[in-house]
Design an enzyme around this catalytic site. Structure first.
Site, mmCIF file in Angstrom:
data_model
loop_
_atom_site.group_PDB
_atom_site.id
_atom_site.type_symbol
_atom_site.label_atom_id
_atom_site.label_comp_id
_atom_site.label_asym_id
_atom_site.label_seq_id
_atom_site.Cartn_x
_atom_site.Cartn_y
_atom_site.Cartn_z
ATOM 1 N N TYR A 120 0.863 -1.176 0.000
ATOM 2 C CA TYR A 120 0.000 0.000 0.000
ATOM 3 C C TYR A 120 0.897 1.223 0.000
ATOM 4 C CZ TYR A 120 -3.522 3.372 1.628
ATOM 5 O OH TYR A 120 -4.373 4.449 1.757
ATOM 6 N N LYS A 127 4.960 9.555 8.488
ATOM 7 C CA LYS A 127 4.789 9.062 9.857
ATOM 8 C C LYS A 127 5.856 9.573 10.839
ATOM 9 C CE LYS A 127 2.285 5.030 8.158
ATOM 10 N NZ LYS A 127 0.858 5.256 8.337
ATOM 11 N N ASP A 174 9.370 2.700 -0.551
ATOM 12 C CA ASP A 174 8.373 3.394 0.260
ATOM 13 C C ASP A 174 8.681 3.052 1.711
ATOM 14 O OD1 ASP A 174 6.224 4.251 1.692
ATOM 15 O OD2 ASP A 174 4.703 3.493 0.310
HETATM 16 N N1 HOZ Z 1 -3.491 3.128 5.984
HETATM 17 C C1 HOZ Z 1 -3.084 3.260 7.313
HETATM 18 C C2 HOZ Z 1 -2.280 2.115 7.793
HETATM 19 N N2 HOZ Z 1 -1.820 1.202 6.849
HETATM 20 C C3 HOZ Z 1 -4.252 3.452 8.213
HETATM 21 C C4 HOZ Z 1 -4.378 4.848 8.607
HETATM 22 C C5 HOZ Z 1 -5.503 5.144 9.568
HETATM 23 O O1 HOZ Z 1 -6.585 4.561 9.433
HETATM 24 O O2 HOZ Z 1 -5.312 5.961 10.425
#
Ligand code: HOZ
Length: 430
Positions: free
Chosen positions: A144, A267, A239
């Site tokens: 992702y 992050k 990434d």
């Molecule tokens: N896509 C985020 C983790 N893989 C989740 C982010 C969230 O829901 O805060």
């Protein structure tokens, strides 16, 4: 566990926010039940609106590597806010943070700040396309890279659990330029490159996948991608939104000793403030506007509060390598405790761990890619998630997410995390 106020907030939220949440995974659709609304967090614990506390095993999906409400980071944020939450113009901390990132991750010779990991990956791909004058990109099933159109093809994380790995709204034209390979399958990547000779701009990968659960690269895989990209003049993008500054000061690229051409970050570099960045080889980064022709901009990019928070966190990590030793030790203790409990109950679930990233997969298959990750019993994960909630442990609300261990998690918390697992297994076996 009483969650009356959370329930009430969720009801109100659903009238005004799609699905009642601002990011899909948070809705608990993959695990059942209603989302918990949080009021505050400190150290290893999060506190909900209903007065319950939880040991936090997500840590905001990674950024809170030191734990919540770290005093140094809070002070840096307060100081920056008083200076002004936004200038919309250059400021000192952007330079300081760029220099620090470059020092800690040597492959990043130049870096551009943006506001999220999604922006970072979208911009990196545009840059790779502009630089190579090629259109196609290769991504890996179950990885992702945020919600940019080019990446919502066989995407992991929430997209996988919500049943929309290929999102409506992504045009066929965009989708056809994203080619897919299974994680850890170098031969398939070579085939794709050969079949699309001279057309691949970039290969983008989470060097350790965190969005199908934690999945590690097998020996030689990352190295093989590097060699292939060198042979074919393809830009290799790591990434490292999750792994950057988490697996070590220099991220996954330092751990595996492989230098990408571009890296995307997010992050941890914002310490909880919204931020992202992309950077890498100087000759490629000099293609970014205003130095080069590839356009990318942002009103809040390099935001002084986010920069100050990020600088406070990264400089702490840079000066305190013992953080990495400790969080890895803590994670290994959790792993060992879980494995002991599984053995005792004659169960064979799979666990993947590296540094402070760890996942429990409810499958007896070795998990090396999205196909094997999907062999998990996701219903059982939901039960396990809810059992943890009831017992004061907050896991990511989906099977296909990594857990992130923070520096604030100590012996007492580790004991409890393992105990809850043991109790769950005991309860299941009657
Ligand atoms: N896509 C985020 C983790 N893989 C989740 C982010 C969230 O829901 O805060």
């Amino acid at each position: 566990m009483n969650i009356t106020t959370s329930k009430e907030l969720f009801e109100r939220a659903q009238d005004y926010i799609p699905g009642g949440v601002n990011s899909p995974v948070r809705a608990f659709k993959a695990v059942g039940g209603d989302p918990i609304f949080f009021a505050k967090a400190e150290g290893a614990y999060m506190y909900d609106e209903d007065g319950n506390s939880y040991i936090d095993l997500i840590n905001s999906w990674g950024p809170m590597i030191l734990g919540h409400a770290n005093k140094k980071i809070e002070e840096a944020i307060f100081k920056a806010v008083i200076g002004s939450p936004s200038f919309g113009a250059p400021s000192r901390m952007e330079v300081e943070l760029a220099e620090l990132i470059s020092e800690m991750v040597p492959s990043i010779e130049k870096v551009r700040m943006v506001n999220s990991g999604t922006e970072a990956t979208m911009s990196a791909i545009r840059l790779a396309r502009g630089f190579t004058k090629r259109d196609k990109v290769i991504k890996f099933e179950g990885c992702y890279h945020g919600h940019g159109d080019s990446f919502l093809i066989a995407a992991g994380s929430g997209a996988a659990t919500m049943g929309t790995p290929n999102s409506p709204g992504v045009t066929e034209g965009t989708a056809k330029d994203t080619l897919l390979a299974p994680f850890n399958d170098l031969e398939k990547v070579k085939e794709l490159v050969a079949a699309n000779n001279g057309q691949i701009a970039a290969i983008i990968i989470e060097p350790v996948a965190g969005n199908m659960g934690c999945v590690l690269p097998e020996a030689g895989f990352i190295e093989g991608l590097r060699a292939l990209c060198d042979e074919e003049d393809i830009i290799l993008i790591f990434d490292e939104v999750m792994t950057g500054f988490r697996l070590g000061k220099g991220g996954a690229q330092e751990v595996f000793g492989v230098k990408p051409d571009l890296t995307t970050l997010g992050k941890i570099i914002g310490a909880g403030m919204p931020v992202g960045a992309y950077g890498g080889r100087k000759d490629i980064m000099d293609f970014v506007s205003p130095q080069g022709p590839v356009y990318q901009a942002g009103t809040l990019s390099g935001n002084p509060v986010a920069m100050a928070a990020g600088y406070a966190q990264l400089s702490y990590l840079n000066d305190h390598p013992e953080v990495y030793e400790q969080i890895e030790k803590t994670t290994k203790k959790i792993l060992a405790g879980y494995q002991k409990a599984l053995k005792k109950h004659k169960l064979n679930y799979t666990m993947n761990q590296i540094g402070s990233m760890i996942s429990l997969f409810f499958t007896d298959k070795k998990v090396i890619d999205f196909e094997t990750a999907k062999t998990c019993d996701t219903k059982l994960f939901g039960e396990y998630f809810r059992f943890n909630l009831e017992n004061g442990v907050y896991l990511p609300p989906a099977q296909f997410e990594s857990w992130f261990i923070s520096y604030s998690i100590g012996e007492e918390e580790v004991k409890k995390i393992i105990q809850v697992f043991e109790d769950f297994l005991k309860q299941r076996q009657g």
